[in-house]
Design a protein around this motif. Structure first.
Motif, short mmCIF file in Angstrom:
data_model
loop_
_atom_site.label_atom_id
_atom_site.label_comp_id
_atom_site.label_asym_id
_atom_site.label_seq_id
_atom_site.Cartn_x
_atom_site.Cartn_y
_atom_site.Cartn_z
N ASP A 144 -22.64 93.67 -28.61
CA ASP A 144 -23.48 94.42 -29.54
C ASP A 144 -23.25 93.98 -30.99
N SER A 145 -22.75 92.76 -31.16
CA SER A 145 -22.54 92.24 -32.52
C SER A 145 -23.89 92.03 -33.21
N GLU A 146 -23.86 91.99 -34.53
CA GLU A 146 -25.09 91.81 -35.29
C GLU A 146 -25.75 90.47 -34.95
N ALA A 147 -24.94 89.45 -34.72
CA ALA A 147 -25.49 88.14 -34.38
C ALA A 147 -26.22 88.18 -33.04
N HIS A 148 -25.66 88.90 -32.07
CA HIS A 148 -26.27 88.94 -30.74
C HIS A 148 -27.50 89.84 -30.67
N LYS A 149 -27.64 90.74 -31.64
CA LYS A 149 -28.84 91.56 -31.68
C LYS A 149 -30.10 90.74 -32.00
N LYS A 150 -29.89 89.53 -32.54
CA LYS A 150 -31.01 88.67 -32.91
C LYS A 150 -31.47 87.78 -31.76
N SER B 171 -40.39 89.70 -35.57
CA SER B 171 -39.17 89.72 -36.38
C SER B 171 -39.10 88.50 -37.30
N GLU C 229 -36.09 87.72 -38.53
CA GLU C 229 -34.69 87.35 -38.44
C GLU C 229 -34.46 86.42 -37.26
N GLU D 179 -22.29 82.47 -37.48
CA GLU D 179 -22.19 83.35 -36.32
C GLU D 179 -22.99 82.79 -35.15
N ASN E 274 -18.83 84.88 -31.31
CA ASN E 274 -20.28 84.94 -31.08
C ASN E 274 -20.81 83.77 -30.25
#
Length: 750
Positions: A157-163, A170, A172, A220, A247
């Motif tokens: 659930d890291s910010e990098a994996h949310k992308k 999107s 991003e 990341e 990541n």
């Protein structure tokens, strides 16, 4: 030309005008969509408009009223006085657009080619994929990549994996990394990134593990597309840095994986990394297709990390599709090629911006791109003989080796006096023609000697060659003239950097003076900033000299996650300060890069010295040198240096000066270890300079080697710029020894 650009009212364009620019782009995009112009019409129009006639773009002129104290006037190309151009055609604003347009018009034409290795170990002819195949594989690779990332068991659930989710709405993107020598799969990954609005970056061997870790951590990065030999390297890097590279959860091999690679797969899984190969990912994409996500002009295309000359961590240059398409527009305008299906050879590393621009220029042009056999640069001439390219983009170091090789076979061929005499006459006659100002922008023919030179061209696989393009480092005008004369072709040199998406200047390939970088191109404007402490000002005789400042749609937006460096690099009017010192010719507006802003020091007697200018002058005047590092000290009154001799051409110097023959390059260092021979070499080096340097700027002692400056020693950047602080530390004992020995030429007239 129907391209458009950032327009101003009085010659001053600002980065702060971006809102106006975007509105202009939106209007054009809407118009293009409204009229639904046929791809054939757009393609034909671009083909008619480009390249520009050299006589229409070979000058830059100052804008009226743009001179302010401390700076030169703003210079623009004569072709783009009213506005800077940014696109080749209205509505073609991204790399996705340029490729789609090309594929629509050249679908069945060769795109990417590689040589297949035969059973005997040798490589055969080039095997080609056409543009339709590349387009299909691109979409399959992009679709499959999203599939393996969205379904990755190691996703967190890291910010990098949310992308990692496929989301056309999107803005991003995660950062994808490529890591390989030049090959079709590298180019395919780059095209896929553009089509699916994925930001990418690249690693390369000479970065070393620490810098590679730094880049992967900073970005990341969740996925790397690489050659199979890099898989273990990447997993070992994560094993040593599990937190920094947490990541990284997916690696895709460009080479096929087999049952023998089961241990490698297990090794990846042991460190929370899924391993696939291209075939698997493309098949998954074919089964689970996803439409491309067309980027916008402001979408970030790539983050290219500059190696830098200080030895510190590299800066990530954030480049958008607008920057990239402006770069393609520059190339289309400046590089003359056959209208129908030219052939490129992708030799320079794709990890660097110079070759990246070549890739997207070629795919916008509908060119066939041939790739090397492997990672070794030694196959260049063998590949070229098979490929027969129309254009060769190389760097000075390669061109000087080519020059030495041609000279050994022709004008210095003592073993065949008849051949030596014939080629000497032919090359001298051609040299006289190409340096005559009356022949500017042309390649004048010679009824007899063109046939002689044609034999050499054919032997070297350059029978179709229109010309060379060079950049990244200075090159001797004599090398340029010799190669143009001996191979009866053009050779242009340009100027650019990562921050400008490669070239923003290019000389005509048939410039008779053969020494400038040409005028600023149609996408960019320039001016110089006075540097009185270095003796450079906008009022200098012959034209302004000072730090080169650049602005326009080809210039990068910011350094990645580095607002401090970004702020230091731009002024309040949006001018990017390059750090390079330029001279702009008052008559033609052509540019010469002559120094670096930070590269100067004071000698004990109070004189200021700029080592880069000194090095370039020696390398230009004394052709037997391939490398040089000049050093001075504020406690000393003279300069010393480390020089690298060219192992081929230096043998002719030794024969002429000492009447000795040396066949083994290893003996060269021992030969010049003799103090008298070294002294004579230094005297000849200084004599070759004429009055181009003052006495205090000339060397008094040297250390001679074959290749003292190398990437492996971390002494130069991949684009051959010297890392001076690193060199000073590395050569400390050598420099101390040279100063202890004292001047070899004290008392001689300098």
């Amino acid at each position: 030309m129907r391209g458009i650009g950032v327009e101003d009212s009085g010659g001053v364009t600002s980065r702060h005008c971006s809102k106006v620019t975007i509105v202009t782009f939106d209007c054009i995009l809407n118009m293009a969509a409204l009229f639904k112009e046929k791809p054939e019409h757009i393609w034909n129009t671009i083909s008619e408009d480009f390249p520009l006639n050299p006589s229409l773009r070979d000058r830059a002129v100052p804008l009226a009223g743009s001179k302010v104290p401390g700076y030169s006037p703003i210079y623009r190309n004569v072709y783009s006085q009213k506005e800077l151009k940014s696109v080749p055609y209205p509505g073609i604003t991204t790399l996705y657009d340029t490729f789609e347009l090309c594929a629509a018009n050249n679908g069945d034409k060769p795109a990417f080619g590689h040589r297949v290795q035969k059973e005997d170990g040798k490589f055969g002819e080039y095997v080609w994929q056409d543009y339709n195949t590349v387009q299909k594989r691109r979409n399959n690779l992009g679709s499959g990549l999203f599939f393996v990332l969205e379904n990755n068991p190691y996703k967190t659930d890291s910010e990098a994996h949310k992308k990692l989710k496929y989301d056309p709405l999107s803005d991003e993107s995660f950062v994808l990394t490529m890591f390989s020598h030049n090959r079709p799969e590298w180019a395919l990954a780059d095209l896929m990134s553009a089509a699916y609005s994925i930001t990418n970056t690249a690693l390369y061997d000479t970065l070393g593990p620490d810098t590679s870790k730094y880049i992967l951590n900073l970005t990341e990065c969740p996925v790397v597309l690489c050659s199979k030999d890099k898989v273990k390297v990447l997993v070992e890097l994560k094993e040593k840095n599990p937190e920094a590279l947490s990541n990284l959860i997916c690696i895709v091999s460009m080479d096929d994986l087999t049952t023998d690679d089961a241990p490698l797969k297990n090794y990846c899984h042991d460190h929370n990394i899924s391993l696939f190969d291209y075939k698997q990912v493309e098949k998954l994409g074919e089964i689970n297709p996803l439409d491309p996500i067309p980027p916008k002009p402001e979408t970030t295309f790539t983050i290219t990390f500059t190696s830098g000359t200080t030895g510190a961590n590299p800066k990530g240059v954030l480049l958008t599709h607008e920057n990239a398409v402006a770069g393609v527009t520059f190339s289309l305008s400046a590089i003359p090629l056959p209208k129908l299906y030219p052939t490129f050879y992708s030799f320079l590393p794709l990890a660097h911006i110079y070759e990246r621009l070549n890739l997207h220029f070629a795919t916008a042009l509908g060119a066939a791109i041939g790739y090397p056999q492997g990672r070794s640069p030694l196959t260049l001439l063998e590949d070229v003989q098979v490929l027969q390219p129309d254009i060769l983009s190389l760097v000075p170091r390669v061109l000087t080796k080519l020059e030495a090789g041609i000279k050994a076979q022709t004008i210095n061929n003592d073993e065949n006096p008849i051949l030596k005499s014939l080629f000497t006459k032919a090359i001298n006659a051609k040299m006289e023609l190409i340096t005559n100002p009356a022949n500017e922008n042309t390649n004048p023919s010679h009824l007899l000697y063109d046939r002689v030179l044609g034999l050499l061209r054919k032997k070297m696989g350059m029978g179709k060659l229109v010309g060379f393009v060079t950049g990244a480092a200075p090159i001797s005008p004599e090398t340029v003239k010799f190669l143009k004369a001996s191979l009866n072709c053009g050779l242009g040199q340009g100027y650019g950097m990562s921050e400008t998406f490669s070239g923003i200047m290019a000389s005509s390939i048939h410039e008779t003076e053969a020494s400038s970088c040409g005028p600023v191109c149609i996408t960019t404007e320039v001016k110089t900033r006075d540097l009185p402490e270095m003796g450079y000002t906008s009022k200098d005789e012959g034209g302004p000299r000072g730090e080169l400042l650049v602005r326009g749609p080809q210039i990068f937006r910011e350094y990645y996650k580095n607002p401090e460096e970004t702020a230091k690099s731009f002024d309040e009017e949006g001018w990017f300060h390059t750090g390079d010192v330029a001279r702009i010719d008052a008559r033609t507006g052509r540019t010469w890069i002559i120094d670096r802003v930070k590269n100067f020091f004071k000698l004990a007697q109070g004189e200021y010295v700029t080592p880069e200018r000194i090095e370039n002058t020696y390398l230009s005047c004394f052709p037997y040198l391939a490398q040089m590092f000049v050093h001075g000290d504020s406690l000393r009154t003279h300069l010393v240096g480390v020089v690298g001799v060219d192992p081929v051409s230096i043998t002719s110097y030794i024969k002429g000066r000492h009447n000795e023959t040396i066949n083994d390059p290893a003996d060269l260092v021992r030969f010049f270890g003799d103090p008298q021979r070294k002294r004579q070499l230094l005297i000849d080096m200084n004599a070759s300079l004429g009055d181009k340097l003052q006495g205090f700027e000339k060397l008094h002692n040297i250390e001679v080697d074959i290749e003292p400056l190398s990437l492996e020693k971390n002494l130069i950047t991949p684009t051959m710029k010297i890392k001076r602080p690193v060199c000073t530390k590395y050569f400390k004992q050598t420099l101390d020894k040279l100063y202890e020995e004292g001047s070899l030429i004290k008392g001689d007239k300098l």
